[in-house]
Design an enzyme around this catalytic site. Structure first.
Site, PDB file in Angstrom:
ATOM      1  N   GLU A  31     -23.952  -9.204  83.677  1.00  0.00           N
ATOM      2  CA  GLU A  31     -25.140 -10.039  83.792  1.00  0.00           C
ATOM      3  C   GLU A  31     -24.911 -11.389  83.115  1.00  0.00           C
ATOM      4  O   GLU A  31     -24.381 -11.451  82.003  1.00  0.00           O
ATOM      5  CB  GLU A  31     -26.334  -9.331  83.136  1.00  0.00           C
ATOM      6  CG  GLU A  31     -27.614 -10.124  83.095  1.00  0.00           C
ATOM      7  CD  GLU A  31     -28.703  -9.384  82.329  1.00  0.00           C
ATOM      8  OE1 GLU A  31     -29.241  -8.406  82.872  1.00  0.00           O
ATOM      9  OE2 GLU A  31     -28.978  -9.773  81.172  1.00  0.00           O
ATOM     10  N   LYS A  86     -25.002  -5.964  80.104  1.00  0.00           N
ATOM     11  CA  LYS A  86     -26.198  -6.797  80.023  1.00  0.00           C
ATOM     12  C   LYS A  86     -26.134  -7.714  78.805  1.00  0.00           C
ATOM     13  O   LYS A  86     -25.183  -7.674  78.027  1.00  0.00           O
ATOM     14  CB  LYS A  86     -27.447  -5.909  80.005  1.00  0.00           C
ATOM     15  CG  LYS A  86     -27.593  -5.105  81.304  1.00  0.00           C
ATOM     16  CD  LYS A  86     -28.820  -4.238  81.304  1.00  0.00           C
ATOM     17  CE  LYS A  86     -30.101  -5.047  81.403  1.00  0.00           C
ATOM     18  NZ  LYS A  86     -30.214  -5.739  82.710  1.00  0.00           N
ATOM     19  N   ASP A 144     -29.366 -13.341  86.324  1.00  0.00           N
ATOM     20  CA  ASP A 144     -30.652 -12.897  85.789  1.00  0.00           C
ATOM     21  C   ASP A 144     -31.636 -14.046  85.611  1.00  0.00           C
ATOM     22  O   ASP A 144     -31.344 -15.032  84.929  1.00  0.00           O
ATOM     23  CB  ASP A 144     -30.429 -12.195  84.446  1.00  0.00           C
ATOM     24  CG  ASP A 144     -31.708 -11.589  83.897  1.00  0.00           C
ATOM     25  OD1 ASP A 144     -32.426 -10.919  84.667  1.00  0.00           O
ATOM     26  OD2 ASP A 144     -31.995 -11.789  82.699  1.00  0.00           O
ATOM     27  N   ARG A 171     -52.032  19.946  97.594  1.00  0.00           N
ATOM     28  CA  ARG A 171     -51.990  18.806  96.678  1.00  0.00           C
ATOM     29  C   ARG A 171     -50.571  18.456  96.259  1.00  0.00           C
ATOM     30  O   ARG A 171     -50.206  17.283  96.177  1.00  0.00           O
ATOM     31  CB  ARG A 171     -52.859  19.100  95.439  1.00  0.00           C
ATOM     32  CG  ARG A 171     -52.871  17.999  94.375  1.00  0.00           C
ATOM     33  CD  ARG A 171     -53.045  16.600  94.945  1.00  0.00           C
ATOM     34  NE  ARG A 171     -54.162  16.481  95.857  1.00  0.00           N
ATOM     35  CZ  ARG A 171     -54.303  15.516  96.743  1.00  0.00           C
ATOM     36  NH1 ARG A 171     -53.362  14.586  96.883  1.00  0.00           N
ATOM     37  NH2 ARG A 171     -55.360  15.481  97.522  1.00  0.00           N
ATOM     38  N   LYS A 222     -35.673   1.398  86.877  1.00  0.00           N
ATOM     39  CA  LYS A 222     -37.085   1.472  86.498  1.00  0.00           C
ATOM     40  C   LYS A 222     -37.793   2.375  87.497  1.00  0.00           C
ATOM     41  O   LYS A 222     -38.314   1.956  88.525  1.00  0.00           O
ATOM     42  CB  LYS A 222     -37.705   0.080  86.469  1.00  0.00           C
ATOM     43  CG  LYS A 222     -37.134  -0.798  85.359  1.00  0.00           C
ATOM     44  CD  LYS A 222     -37.781  -2.172  85.331  1.00  0.00           C
ATOM     45  CE  LYS A 222     -37.182  -3.034  84.225  1.00  0.00           C
ATOM     46  NZ  LYS A 222     -37.752  -4.407  84.209  1.00  0.00           N
TER      47      LYS A 222
END
Length: 289
Positions: A202, A172, A223, A105, A140
């Site tokens: 960004e 960002k 973006d 597994r 992510k």
């Protein structure tokens, strides 16, 4: 030039696999195998693909059987990054039956998950073939599995964005909001960064792009721009900076994004939206020694 094959650090593989085996086997061991299989039972099994895809995670599968106990051999018949069809035999496993069953597994969980990411990445990479753009991942990722998931992206023909907060500067919108402006944020980062640290900023509008370019930006993330705006951004930049499109990138749109002329397309879909590839372990020979 074709990129060399990616390779996972052995210590990361062993650490992750040992933790997974501890979680799965528990304190008393594999009760089912102990209850049903004689101590001298022997098994030979095939790891096979049940659907088409791209393989990733063979080192983790091998480590699962290596660490479950002495005497199990894992023989890969393919390499990470290889395409498979339904029915393709990926590897063979042989050894004491109790140990083979106990490692099954964990081995499958890793290779199924990572092969799913590699397979979806390959679908995205194939969709933009010939455009000059490259498909990239993001941060992510599943907590604790980032190195492996980003490895799977490379196996599928994608490229890695930064691995963590400490290997590049990505300014960002929230950084810009606190710093006060695109120019202020970029100039502060430029003053701080070492000469080997990449800086990307960004922007969400063409006006912000103009400001970033005027500040000296060499890598700009565009973006959530529509394709028409992306084309205009490419025209305005005129080769002065590398451009990355990001935000809302789905498979049905990725080709049209690439055709705008951007250099990179980053998407969390290839890590967070991938379903596991269906591979199974089937015993082909079983007996008592």
């Amino acid at each position: 030039m074709t990129a060399l094959a990616a390779q996972l650090p052995r210590h990361l593989v062993d650490k992750a696999v040992l933790a997974a085996l501890e979680e799965d086997i528990g304190l008393a061991g594999d009760l089912t195998s102990q209850a049903t299989l004689a101590p001298d039972a022997w098994a030979k099994a095939s790891l096979s693909a049940r659907e088409p895809g791209v393989i990733a995670g063979l080192d983790l599968a091998a480590a699962a059987f290596r660490h479950v106990g002495a005497g199990v051999t894992f023989t890969p018949l393919l390499a990470d990054g290889d395409r498979v069809e339904a029915g393709s035999v990926v590897a063979e496993v042989e050894g004491p039956a109790r140990l083979v069953m106990s490692g099954e597994r964990v081995a499958l969980n890793f290779i199924n998950h990572l092969s799913g990411i590699a397979s979806l990445t390959r679908t995205y990479a194939d969709a933009i073939a010939g455009t000059g753009a490259r498909i990239c991942d993001t941060r992510k990722t599943t907590p604790g599995l980032r190195a492996f998931e980003k490895f799977a992206v490379r196996c599928g023909g994608g490229s890695n964005h930064r691995f963590a907060l400490d290997d590049a500067i990505l300014i960002k919108d929230n950084h810009i909001a606190v710093a006060g402006s695109v120019t202020a944020a970029y100039k502060a980062a430029e003053a701080f960064a070492g000469h080997l640290v990449a800086i990307e900023i960004e922007v969400t509008t063409l006006a912000e792009l103009d400001e970033a370019l005027a500040a000296g930006a060499r890598i700009v993330l565009l973006d959530n721009m529509d394709n028409d705006t992306l084309r205009k951004a490419v025209e305005r930049t005129a080769g002065r900076a590398r451009l990355e499109a990001s935000g809302g990138v789905k498979l049905d749109r990725v080709r049209s994004i690439a055709e705008t002329g951007v250099d990179y397309i980053s998407t969390s879909q290839i890590t967070m939206g991938a379903k596991p590839l269906d591979l199974g372990l089937d015993v082909t020979i079983g007996h008592s020694k």
